[in-house]
Design a protein around this motif. Structure first.
Motif, PDB file in Angstrom:
ATOM      1  N   ILE A  11       0.869  -1.177   0.000  1.00  0.00           N
ATOM      2  CA  ILE A  11       0.000   0.000   0.000  1.00  0.00           C
ATOM      3  C   ILE A  11       0.901   1.220   0.000  1.00  0.00           C
ATOM      4  O   ILE A  11       1.807   1.330   0.828  1.00  0.00           O
ATOM      5  CB  ILE A  11      -0.924   0.022   1.238  1.00  0.00           C
ATOM      6  N   SER A  71      -3.220   0.742  -9.289  1.00  0.00           N
ATOM      7  CA  SER A  71      -3.666  -0.259  -8.318  1.00  0.00           C
ATOM      8  C   SER A  71      -4.126  -1.503  -9.072  1.00  0.00           C
ATOM      9  O   SER A  71      -5.004  -1.421  -9.944  1.00  0.00           O
ATOM     10  CB  SER A  71      -4.822   0.291  -7.471  1.00  0.00           C
ATOM     11  N   THR A  93      -1.882  -1.380  -3.897  1.00  0.00           N
ATOM     12  CA  THR A  93      -2.941  -0.399  -3.692  1.00  0.00           C
ATOM     13  C   THR A  93      -2.298   0.971  -3.612  1.00  0.00           C
ATOM     14  O   THR A  93      -1.418   1.198  -2.773  1.00  0.00           O
ATOM     15  CB  THR A  93      -3.724  -0.679  -2.400  1.00  0.00           C
TER      16      THR A  93
END
Lengths: 110, 113
Positions: free
Chosen positions: B12, B86, B111
């Motif tokens: 992330i 993503s 992400t």
């Protein structure tokens, strides 16, 4: 790239055979027919491939039409673990990457 | 287990950042492929390396680059990340150039926030 056409989705009852069709009318003489599947949340998994003759392995059978314009992946006895998206892909010497279409989403009903 | 490993499993990060995804091919496989799978584009081929050299390029953005090292592991570098990057990134390896049977890793889920 030669294209393939597959049904968007199919259903099968558990423990019954499943025949997944694929049309590839523009296949060239050197194209192999590959089948991959992708289970939910996993990477694609090789299933089987063939050139002209029918092929069998521990996972499935591949039946190739005599004119090679179509093929059928046969799962002899569907299990719940076979629920996945199945991709029919053409490729071979000089065409290294796999070109994935939308595939056939197989649902297996208990 | 395909024998192909990918790290990290999840990543992330924020827009504008740079990340590196790593892939170790199956023992003996000289070819490494990178694919991107997003909800709207499906599975798309990015790039292939064979024994350290770039062999084929697909829909890879200029912001993305890859390399294959002497020990045959590969890295995919993604820079100036955008929300649209993503996706799941898969690495695959193969040894059989004629039939191109590829074995895929479990993927890295990226992400971008």
């Amino acid at each position: 790239d030669a294209k393939t056409t597959q049904p968007n989705s199919m259903e099968s009852n558990e423990e019954e055979p499943v025949h997944l069709p694929c049309n590839h009318s523009t296949i060239s003489g050197t194209d192999y027919i590959h089948w991959y599947r992708q289970l939910p949340s996993q990477g694609p998994e090789y299933v089987i491939h063939g050139l002209t003759s029918n092929v069998n392995n521990r996972m499935a059978s591949l039946a190739i039409a005599e004119d090679r314009k179509s093929s059928t992946l046969i799962l002899h006895r569907a299990t719940l673990r076979d629920a996945a998206v199945y991709y029919c892909i053409l490729g071979g010497a000089g065409s290294y990457q796999l070109t994935f279409g939308k595939g056939t989403k197989l649902s297996v009903i208990p | 287990d395909s024998g192909v490993t990918q790290t990290p499993k999840h990543l992330i990060t924020a827009t504008g950042q740079r990340v590196t995804l790593r892939c170790s091919p199956r023992s003996g496989d000289l070819s490494v492929y990178w694919y991107q799978q997003s909800l709207d584009q499906g599975l798309q081929f990015l790039i292939q390396y064979y024994n350290g050299e770039e062999r084929a390029k697909g829909n890879i953005l200029e912001r993305f680059s890859a390399q294959q090292f002497p020990d045959l592991h590969s890295e995919l570098n993604l820079s100036s990340l955008e929300l649209g990057d993503s996706a799941l990134y898969f690495c695959a390896s193969s040894e059989d150039r004629v039939t191109d049977t590829q074995y895929f890793g479990p993927g890295t889920r990226l992400t971008v926030l």
